[in-house]
Design a protein around this motif. Structure first.
Motif, PDB file in Angstrom:
ATOM      1  N   ALA A  22       0.822  -1.254   0.024  1.00  0.00           N
ATOM      2  CA  ALA A  22       0.065  -0.109  -0.070  1.00  0.00           C
ATOM      3  C   ALA A  22       0.962   1.327  -0.095  1.00  0.00           C
ATOM      4  O   ALA A  22       0.638   2.229  -0.812  1.00  0.00           O
ATOM      5  CB  ALA A  22      -0.940  -0.080   1.234  1.00  0.00           C
ATOM      6  N   LEU A  23       1.888   1.302   0.860  1.00  0.00           N
ATOM      7  CA  LEU A  23       2.657   2.272   0.755  1.00  0.00           C
ATOM      8  C   LEU A  23       3.403   2.616  -0.732  1.00  0.00           C
ATOM      9  O   LEU A  23       3.891   3.677  -0.976  1.00  0.00           O
ATOM     10  CB  LEU A  23       4.014   2.314   1.854  1.00  0.00           C
ATOM     11  N   LEU A  24       3.948   1.442  -1.233  1.00  0.00           N
ATOM     12  CA  LEU A  24       4.543   1.375  -2.493  1.00  0.00           C
ATOM     13  C   LEU A  24       3.859   2.302  -3.354  1.00  0.00           C
ATOM     14  O   LEU A  24       4.103   3.134  -4.048  1.00  0.00           O
ATOM     15  CB  LEU A  24       4.953  -0.100  -2.886  1.00  0.00           C
ATOM     16  N   VAL A  25       2.483   1.821  -3.485  1.00  0.00           N
ATOM     17  CA  VAL A  25       1.537   2.543  -4.332  1.00  0.00           C
ATOM     18  C   VAL A  25       1.593   4.097  -4.153  1.00  0.00           C
ATOM     19  O   VAL A  25       1.243   4.789  -4.975  1.00  0.00           O
ATOM     20  CB  VAL A  25       0.034   2.010  -4.217  1.00  0.00           C
ATOM     21  N   ILE A  26       1.289   4.242  -2.753  1.00  0.00           N
ATOM     22  CA  ILE A  26       1.319   6.035  -2.406  1.00  0.00           C
ATOM     23  C   ILE A  26       2.608   6.341  -2.942  1.00  0.00           C
ATOM     24  O   ILE A  26       2.337   7.683  -3.362  1.00  0.00           O
ATOM     25  CB  ILE A  26       0.994   5.932  -0.692  1.00  0.00           C
ATOM     26  N   ARG A  28       4.745   5.630  -5.509  1.00  0.00           N
ATOM     27  CA  ARG A  28       4.820   5.559  -6.709  1.00  0.00           C
ATOM     28  C   ARG A  28       4.060   6.412  -7.710  1.00  0.00           C
ATOM     29  O   ARG A  28       4.125   6.857  -8.714  1.00  0.00           O
ATOM     30  CB  ARG A  28       4.988   4.090  -7.467  1.00  0.00           C
ATOM     31  N   VAL A  29       2.704   6.447  -7.224  1.00  0.00           N
ATOM     32  CA  VAL A  29       1.466   7.146  -7.894  1.00  0.00           C
ATOM     33  C   VAL A  29       2.045   8.588  -7.923  1.00  0.00           C
ATOM     34  O   VAL A  29       1.384   9.433  -9.164  1.00  0.00           O
ATOM     35  CB  VAL A  29       0.088   6.882  -7.327  1.00  0.00           C
ATOM     36  N   LYS A  30       2.381   9.449  -6.926  1.00  0.00           N
ATOM     37  CA  LYS A  30       2.773  10.665  -6.993  1.00  0.00           C
ATOM     38  C   LYS A  30       1.275  11.271  -7.087  1.00  0.00           C
ATOM     39  O   LYS A  30       0.938  12.132  -8.126  1.00  0.00           O
ATOM     40  CB  LYS A  30       3.564  11.156  -8.273  1.00  0.00           C
ATOM     41  N   PHE A  31       0.447  11.529  -6.137  1.00  0.00           N
ATOM     42  CA  PHE A  31      -0.725  11.957  -6.001  1.00  0.00           C
ATOM     43  C   PHE A  31      -0.400  13.534  -6.102  1.00  0.00           C
ATOM     44  O   PHE A  31       0.534  14.021  -5.726  1.00  0.00           O
ATOM     45  CB  PHE A  31      -1.438  11.796  -4.682  1.00  0.00           C
ATOM     46  N   ALA A  32      -1.672  14.316  -6.589  1.00  0.00           N
ATOM     47  CA  ALA A  32      -1.698  15.678  -6.612  1.00  0.00           C
ATOM     48  C   ALA A  32      -1.778  16.292  -5.340  1.00  0.00           C
ATOM     49  O   ALA A  32      -2.087  15.640  -4.329  1.00  0.00           O
ATOM     50  CB  ALA A  32      -2.892  16.274  -7.391  1.00  0.00           C
ATOM     51  N   GLN A  50       8.286  15.035  -3.289  1.00  0.00           N
ATOM     52  CA  GLN A  50       8.208  14.928  -4.540  1.00  0.00           C
ATOM     53  C   GLN A  50       9.793  14.857  -5.460  1.00  0.00           C
ATOM     54  O   GLN A  50       9.882  14.793  -6.410  1.00  0.00           O
ATOM     55  CB  GLN A  50       7.374  16.157  -5.328  1.00  0.00           C
ATOM     56  N   SER A  51      10.724  14.919  -4.358  1.00  0.00           N
ATOM     57  CA  SER A  51      12.094  14.855  -4.987  1.00  0.00           C
ATOM     58  C   SER A  51      12.452  13.291  -5.540  1.00  0.00           C
ATOM     59  O   SER A  51      11.748  12.367  -5.068  1.00  0.00           O
ATOM     60  CB  SER A  51      13.043  15.096  -3.844  1.00  0.00           C
ATOM     61  N   LYS A  52      13.566  13.280  -6.025  1.00  0.00           N
ATOM     62  CA  LYS A  52      14.087  11.830  -6.404  1.00  0.00           C
ATOM     63  C   LYS A  52      14.437  11.175  -5.392  1.00  0.00           C
ATOM     64  O   LYS A  52      14.549  10.000  -5.451  1.00  0.00           O
ATOM     65  CB  LYS A  52      15.233  12.258  -7.593  1.00  0.00           C
ATOM     66  N   ASP A  55      12.280   8.780  -3.912  1.00  0.00           N
ATOM     67  CA  ASP A  55      12.090   7.307  -4.571  1.00  0.00           C
ATOM     68  C   ASP A  55      12.702   6.204  -4.037  1.00  0.00           C
ATOM     69  O   ASP A  55      12.619   5.187  -4.354  1.00  0.00           O
ATOM     70  CB  ASP A  55      12.582   7.478  -6.003  1.00  0.00           C
ATOM     71  N   ILE A  56      14.042   6.530  -3.020  1.00  0.00           N
ATOM     72  CA  ILE A  56      14.717   5.604  -2.471  1.00  0.00           C
ATOM     73  C   ILE A  56      13.724   4.756  -1.530  1.00  0.00           C
ATOM     74  O   ILE A  56      13.868   3.595  -1.352  1.00  0.00           O
ATOM     75  CB  ILE A  56      15.806   6.070  -1.844  1.00  0.00           C
TER      76      ILE A  56
END
Length: 272
Positions: A22-26, A28-32, A50-52, A55-56
């Protein structure tokens, strides 16, 4: 198939895997960005999420999920299958003795272990046997159980390593069951013998009127047979208790029936 679900540790691992997913989806999706976060006070946090670099976190969550997947595939599934087969082997040993008693199977000791049904190992079935043994067990049925126990005792003793694969609690319970089988087998060969009388004449009073029950030889023989049946009754009852604890750990609150000698013991001690 889902035997692992009984293990608290496995339930927590599965729950953790779903949380990670669930956390991975949150991540990776990058919600508005919500309206309440579009203010200067949230600017730093919004930039961070929102930073790269953030992504870690997604990569770490992906690694955790992949690790759990391979754990299930490589370790959990084969281990669960192995434990299920191991438990079936042990269950068949326990069931073989109970089956001989229930079916009055005189040649149960000669049957292959695979001919026994594991389905008789239910709480209702064992409770019914406990009630019968406690009230009025037949000597013939008890002897059938004794013969099978005598034949299977080496198997019980040699399968401790199999029980150890299931866990420490199962290992301890298997040791207790093996000890009860050993105590039952110690009665093998203790049945009194007579050239004149049989055990049927002792118990079947109505259909054996020709027997002189005042004969001293008959009285001695009947006393020995009753003592033999009482010993078998006690030993087999204790075995059934442990068999029930084996199939339903923590769900067996059975008390050993009070023998007549035990009931008079306190009075005798008080009188002394």
């Amino acid at each position: 198939m889902f035997d692992f679900w009984k293990d608290t540790r496995e339930r927590w691992l599965l729950f953790s895997a779903f949380v990670a997913l669930a956390l991975l989806v949150i991540v990776r999706v990058k919600f508005a960005v919500p309206d309440f976060m579009q203010v200067p006070g949230w600017a730093t946090w919004v930039s961070f999420f929102q930073s790269k670099a953030f992504d870690i976190v997604g990569d770490l969550l992906t690694s955790l999920i992949a690790a759990y997947f391979f754990y299930v595939l490589i370790d959990l599934v084969p281990r669960t299958k192995r434990e299920r087969l191991s438990r079936r082997t042990l269950n068949l040993l326990v069931a073989s003795i109970i089956d001989s008693y229930i079916k009055r199977h005189w040649f149960g000791h000669a049957m292959a272990i695979t001919q026994v049904s594991e389905l008789i190992l239910t709480k209702d079935c064992i409770d019914q046997c406990l009630k019968e043994v406690d009230e009025k067990p037949g000597l013939g049925k008890l002897k059938c159980a004794l013969f099978t126990a005598h034949s299977r005792l080496p198997d019980f003793q040699k399968t401790l390593t199999i029980a150890a694969m299931l866990g420490p609690e199962e290992t301890l319970q298997w040791l207790v069951i093996t000890d009860k089988v050993r105590l039952l087998v110690e009665e093998y060969g203790n049945e009194p013998e007579s050239d004149v009388y049989t055990s049927r004449q002792v118990f079947d009073v109505n259909n054996t009127p020709e027997v002189d029950r005042d004969d001293s030889e008959f009285i001695d023989y009947a006393s020995g047979v009753h003592a033999f049946r009482s010993s078998l009754q006690s030993c087999f009852y204790e075995f059934l208790e442990e068999a029930r604890r084996w199939i339903a750990p923590g769900d067996s609150k059975i008390e050993q029936p009070l023998e007549e000698d035990d009931a008079t013991a306190p009075e005798t001690a008080s009188a002394a």
